[in-house]
Write a protein that holds these residues in place. Sequence first.
Motif, mmCIF file in Angstrom:
data_model
loop_
_atom_site.group_PDB
_atom_site.id
_atom_site.type_symbol
_atom_site.label_atom_id
_atom_site.label_comp_id
_atom_site.label_asym_id
_atom_site.label_seq_id
_atom_site.Cartn_x
_atom_site.Cartn_y
_atom_site.Cartn_z
ATOM 1 N N GLU A 159 4.584 9.976 7.063
ATOM 2 C CA GLU A 159 5.001 10.585 8.348
ATOM 3 C C GLU A 159 6.125 9.776 9.013
ATOM 4 N N ASN A 160 6.888 9.061 8.224
ATOM 5 C CA ASN A 160 7.999 8.248 8.755
ATOM 6 C C ASN A 160 7.558 7.244 9.817
ATOM 7 N N ARG A 161 6.323 6.773 9.702
ATOM 8 C CA ARG A 161 5.878 5.751 10.663
ATOM 9 C C ARG A 161 6.673 4.467 10.424
ATOM 10 N N ASN A 162 6.618 3.560 11.404
ATOM 11 C CA ASN A 162 7.306 2.278 11.247
ATOM 12 C C ASN A 162 6.695 1.501 10.084
ATOM 13 N N PRO A 163 7.524 0.819 9.311
ATOM 14 C CA PRO A 163 6.972 -0.062 8.274
ATOM 15 C C PRO A 163 6.106 -1.144 8.905
ATOM 16 N N GLU A 164 5.071 -1.561 8.186
ATOM 17 C CA GLU A 164 4.164 -2.590 8.696
ATOM 18 C C GLU A 164 4.537 -3.960 8.115
ATOM 19 N N PRO A 165 4.115 -5.047 8.813
ATOM 20 C CA PRO A 165 4.574 -6.385 8.411
ATOM 21 C C PRO A 165 4.328 -6.721 6.941
ATOM 22 N N ASP A 166 3.181 -6.330 6.391
ATOM 23 C CA ASP A 166 2.924 -6.669 4.984
ATOM 24 C C ASP A 166 3.868 -5.894 4.058
ATOM 25 N N ARG A 183 11.894 11.807 4.352
ATOM 26 C CA ARG A 183 11.446 12.828 3.397
ATOM 27 C C ARG A 183 12.532 13.190 2.388
ATOM 28 N N ASP A 184 13.759 13.426 2.879
ATOM 29 C CA ASP A 184 14.836 13.837 1.966
ATOM 30 C C ASP A 184 15.153 12.734 0.951
ATOM 31 N N GLU A 185 15.147 11.509 1.444
ATOM 32 C CA GLU A 185 15.467 10.379 0.566
ATOM 33 C C GLU A 185 14.372 10.206 -0.484
ATOM 34 N N ASP A 186 13.133 10.415 -0.057
ATOM 35 C CA ASP A 186 11.995 10.295 -0.977
ATOM 36 C C ASP A 186 12.087 11.339 -2.089
ATOM 37 N N VAL A 187 12.575 12.527 -1.745
ATOM 38 C CA VAL A 187 12.705 13.593 -2.743
ATOM 39 C C VAL A 187 13.894 13.326 -3.666
ATOM 40 N N LYS A 228 0.808 -1.231 0.000
ATOM 41 C CA LYS A 228 0.000 0.000 0.000
ATOM 42 C C LYS A 228 0.835 1.274 0.000
ATOM 43 N N LEU A 229 2.145 1.178 0.242
ATOM 44 C CA LEU A 229 2.938 2.414 0.332
ATOM 45 C C LEU A 229 2.873 3.234 -0.958
ATOM 46 N N HIS A 230 2.626 2.574 -2.088
ATOM 47 C CA HIS A 230 2.573 3.356 -3.335
ATOM 48 C C HIS A 230 1.349 4.254 -3.382
ATOM 49 N N THR A 231 0.379 3.992 -2.513
ATOM 50 C CA THR A 231 -0.832 4.846 -2.480
ATOM 51 C C THR A 231 -0.745 5.870 -1.348
ATOM 52 N N LEU A 232 0.342 5.841 -0.597
ATOM 53 C CA LEU A 232 0.396 6.655 0.627
ATOM 54 C C LEU A 232 1.405 7.802 0.523
ATOM 55 N N GLY A 233 1.631 8.257 -0.690
ATOM 56 C CA GLY A 233 2.377 9.514 -0.829
ATOM 57 C C GLY A 233 3.846 9.387 -1.161
#
Length: 248
Positions: A155-162, A112-116, A83-88
Amino acid sequence: MDIDQLKEHLRFARELGVTGVSRDPAWRAVDTPRGAVPISAGVPVADTRVPVRDDAQPVTIALTPIESLAAVRTDIGDCTRCKLHTLGRTQIVFGVGNPNADLMFVGEAPGRDEDVQGFPFVGRAGQLLTKIIEAIALKREDVYIANVIKCRPPENRNPEPDEVASCEPFLFRQIDIIKPKVIVALGKFGAQTLLQTLDPISRLRGRVFDYRGAKLIPTFHPAYLLRNPASKREVWEDMKLVRSLLTS
Ligand code: URA
């Protein structure tokens, strides 16, 4: 072989640097091509006198690490596996550095910096990581740096198991291609993912693990060090151990 396959074959040969083909069977036995016809002359001449073996085995072409990493990146594509591809996320942050590195760092996920910018560890934590690398007389270009997760969690939350389950196979492939002597797992998340444990980083650091043919050293994440500078001392101990393993 039909005409399209032949064209593709010739195009690939030209990319490899092959400059001509010959009708002379002896040509294959000598270093210097005799009577070679330039491919660019548009003469698609196949050497039909070379016997085709019915029992020919499939040919395995050994890729260089840089080619193998490129193949992994191609497999990831514009990933929609979790789902990360839908989360910004802006882009996939694959990994960076020397494909033949003896030393590899594994972090958690892009911020954020790495994403940019599209590269791991380029923000404040990354600047500290660069200093840590330089402290053992290496440069960033000498090592390879990747994350467990290739897309920024919101928001740099922890990655989830899936998300981990979808993404970790690509990290494992990166490790198996680079074959580092030493892996430094940065922080709880990287260490727990690689070692398949829920032990806290405080229990994992200070130990050396055998992992996929490498020595794995868990240490504190640079972002943690920014908040807890006193722990730099322990990271320095870990890095001295890294240095000695690299030179042993
Ligand atoms: N933190 C990480 O774990 N990885 C990065 O690339 C940046 C910050």
